[in-house]
Design a protein around this motif. Structure first.
Motif, PDB file in Angstrom:
ATOM      1  N   SER A  33       0.599  -1.394   0.036  1.00  0.00           N
ATOM      2  CA  SER A  33       0.093  -0.023   0.137  1.00  0.00           C
ATOM      3  C   SER A  33       0.831   1.246  -0.125  1.00  0.00           C
ATOM      4  N   SER A  34       1.865   1.354   0.861  1.00  0.00           N
ATOM      5  CA  SER A  34       2.764   2.448   0.991  1.00  0.00           C
ATOM      6  C   SER A  34       3.406   2.668  -0.434  1.00  0.00           C
ATOM      7  N   SER A  37       1.329   4.242  -3.000  1.00  0.00           N
ATOM      8  CA  SER A  37       1.378   5.766  -2.825  1.00  0.00           C
ATOM      9  C   SER A  37       2.365   6.394  -2.989  1.00  0.00           C
ATOM     10  N   GLN A  40       3.045   7.468  -6.951  1.00  0.00           N
ATOM     11  CA  GLN A  40       2.393   8.727  -7.477  1.00  0.00           C
ATOM     12  C   GLN A  40       3.508   9.871  -7.216  1.00  0.00           C
TER      13      GLN A  40
END
Length: 258
Positions: A33-34, A37, A40
């Protein structure tokens, strides 16, 4: 004389300081998940702070974690770092385990750089650096002072020790207790950038030290750390804001405006 290190097309030691974003997840799901992020923001380098990962001593889980990072960030250089408790990390570790974890990272084929704490013992440091170089992986030697800023001579001597032991990139992070402490670090950085044949990374970690994370191109620091989500050290700012300021400084330096 070439004072740069290039990994996956990212050259450390020239132009705008490179932005490194740490990943601090405790599970594979959190890491994935990190990483999504962070993707991006498109940082130059991602640092996996392996000391945050719950199953880091399980070789299979460590490999799964690295595969997860590589799947999400296939073209981004990955820096492997196990930060020990004595240098601000999440846990203590026996030196034989420290060597083992770094050797596993080196031989995994999934990391591009590793971080080695220079005061882990000369024999430990040289074993890890030798293994890394056998696999063509550059080594960042690091040292952290979370309560003070050493005098300039001490900082320069630490850089010399890192160089002597064979590291490829030399990193020191300090804590400022005054504005004068920040000036001392910047002065040491500027001096070291002239005598060193290797890229230098420095930062004054919090408070008034913020300026040191922004002005590396002026004083000779080749890389800086920014946060996406949870920060891994005091004073880290948002990576996107950091990139904006670094570009602004770069565009307005005299050598870039002629």
């Amino acid at each position: 004389m070439d004072k740069t290190i290039t990994v996956r097309g990212i050259t450390i030691g020239e132009g705008i300081p490179k932005v490194c974003v740490p990943i601090v997840g405790s599970t594979i799901e959190e890491l994935g998940s990190s990483a999504l992020s962070i993707r991006q923001v498109a940082p130059d380098i991602v640092e996996w702070r392996a000391d945050y990962f719950s199953d880091i001593f399980d070789e299979e889980q460590m490999k799964k974690a690295l595969h997860t990072l590589r799947e999400v960030l296939p073209d981004t250089p990955v820096l492997f770092t196990f930060r020990t408790r004595k240098e601000g990390g999440e846990r203590e570790i026996a030196m034989e385990d420290y060597i083992l974890l770094n050797h596993r990272a080196i031989t995994s084929g999934l990391v591009d750089l590793i971080d080695v704490e220079i005061f882990s013992g000369d024999d430990v440091v040289q074993k890890i650096i030798s293994k890394a170089h056998t696999h063509q992986i550059p080594v960042i030697a690091s040292n952290h002072h979370f309560h003070e800023t050493p005098d300039e001579e001490t900082i320069l001597n630490i850089f010399k020790k890192m160089d002597f032991l064979g590291a490829d990139i030399l990193k020191i992070a300090v804590m400022p207790n005054s504005r004068r402490d920040v000036l001392r670090l910047l002065s040491a950085t500027e001096t070291a950038s002239h005598f060193s044949e290797k890229p230098i990374i420095t930062m004054s970690m919090s408070g008034t030290g913020l300026i040191s994370r922004l002005c590396g191109e002026v004083f000779g620091s080749a890389l800086t750390f920014g946060a996406v989500g949870k920060a891994s050290a005091p004073g880290q700012i948002n990576a996107e804001d950091l990139k904006t300021v670094l570009n602004l400084i770069h565009e307005n330096l005299p050598e870039n405006t002629q």
